[in-house]
Design a protein around this motif. Structure first.
Motif, PDB file in Angstrom:
ATOM      1  N   PHE A   1      18.416 -30.470   6.810  1.00  0.00           N
ATOM      2  CA  PHE A   1      18.291 -29.455   7.644  1.00  0.00           C
ATOM      3  C   PHE A   1      19.435 -28.364   7.496  1.00  0.00           C
ATOM      4  O   PHE A   1      20.747 -29.095   7.249  1.00  0.00           O
ATOM      5  N   ASN A   2      19.278 -27.165   7.564  1.00  0.00           N
ATOM      6  CA  ASN A   2      20.356 -26.164   7.376  1.00  0.00           C
ATOM      7  C   ASN A   2      20.070 -25.019   8.626  1.00  0.00           C
ATOM      8  O   ASN A   2      18.973 -24.957   9.088  1.00  0.00           O
ATOM      9  N   LEU A   3      20.950 -24.510   8.808  1.00  0.00           N
ATOM     10  CA  LEU A   3      20.929 -23.446   9.907  1.00  0.00           C
ATOM     11  C   LEU A   3      20.086 -22.357   9.117  1.00  0.00           C
ATOM     12  O   LEU A   3      20.048 -21.892   8.092  1.00  0.00           O
ATOM     13  N   LYS A   4      19.213 -21.508  10.100  1.00  0.00           N
ATOM     14  CA  LYS A   4      18.489 -20.617   9.329  1.00  0.00           C
ATOM     15  C   LYS A   4      19.405 -19.223   9.209  1.00  0.00           C
ATOM     16  O   LYS A   4      18.882 -18.473   8.275  1.00  0.00           O
TER      17      LYS A   4
ATOM     18  N   GLN B   1      24.328 -18.461  15.189  1.00  0.00           N
ATOM     19  CA  GLN B   1      24.994 -19.969  15.164  1.00  0.00           C
ATOM     20  C   GLN B   1      25.266 -20.061  16.649  1.00  0.00           C
ATOM     21  O   GLN B   1      25.282 -21.254  17.019  1.00  0.00           O
TER      22      GLN B   1
ATOM     23  N   THR C   1      22.390 -21.293  18.635  1.00  0.00           N
ATOM     24  CA  THR C   1      22.070 -22.513  18.327  1.00  0.00           C
ATOM     25  C   THR C   1      23.182 -23.524  18.793  1.00  0.00           C
ATOM     26  O   THR C   1      22.749 -24.509  19.590  1.00  0.00           O
TER      27      THR C   1
ATOM     28  N   TYR D   1      17.486 -24.351  13.278  1.00  0.00           N
ATOM     29  CA  TYR D   1      17.452 -25.132  11.942  1.00  0.00           C
ATOM     30  C   TYR D   1      16.138 -24.891  11.153  1.00  0.00           C
ATOM     31  O   TYR D   1      14.871 -24.650  11.824  1.00  0.00           O
TER      32      TYR D   1
ATOM     33  N   TYR E   1      14.034 -26.743   7.827  1.00  0.00           N
ATOM     34  CA  TYR E   1      14.129 -27.861   7.072  1.00  0.00           C
ATOM     35  C   TYR E   1      13.831 -27.691   5.625  1.00  0.00           C
ATOM     36  O   TYR E   1      12.974 -26.789   5.163  1.00  0.00           O
TER      37      TYR E   1
ATOM     38  N   MET F   1      23.544 -31.009  12.566  1.00  0.00           N
ATOM     39  CA  MET F   1      22.616 -31.567  11.772  1.00  0.00           C
ATOM     40  C   MET F   1      23.229 -31.789  10.351  1.00  0.00           C
ATOM     41  O   MET F   1      22.489 -32.034   9.469  1.00  0.00           O
TER      42      MET F   1
END
Length: 126
Positions: A5-8, A15, A18, A54, A56, A122
């Motif tokens: 999982f990474n930040l978009k 951020q 989020t 996030y 995937y 995440m």
């Protein structure tokens, strides 16, 4: 093999949003009233994570990083007297991902905590 999982977004403003979503979720754990962050999360954690910022990166990911149904998500909740310890999957130890220096959290102190939450929420989830 499960992905990561990474930040978009690399944007501090995104951020922060989020991180604020995570704060709303934390404050509403087990609140099933209409409109609560917890209700949205518990109904569809994959959708909530994607909407919260996030993506995937792994097998079966949707076009814009949606989390596939083949990935099982298990939420855990810390309390004042309980802290969960995550044990990494042994396969991760065979080929560890590259570790990068953490970018700045921005100059505004009001951004720092939500951005920290967004980046680390995440972080250890494959």
């Amino acid at each position: 093999m499960v992905g990561f999982f990474n930040l978009k977004s690399g944007s501090l403003a995104e951020q922060r949003k989020t991180g604020e979503a995570i704060m709303r979720l934390s404050r509403s754990v087990f609140d099933d009233s209409p409109g609560s962050e917890w209700l949205a999360f518990s109904e569809d954690p994959r959708k909530w994570l994607h909407k919260a910022g996030y993506r995937y990166d792994g097998p079966g990911a949707g076009k814009s990083g949606q989390i596939p149904a083949s990935v099982t998500l298990v939420p855990v909740y810390d309390t004042p007297n309980i802290m969960h310890v995550r044990i990494p999957w042994k396969g991760l130890l065979d080929t560890p991902p590259a570790v990068q220096d953490e970018p700045t959290y921005g100059g505004d102190p009001a951004n720092r905590f939500p951005v920290l939450l967004a980046r680390y929420f995440m972080r250890h989830c494959r």
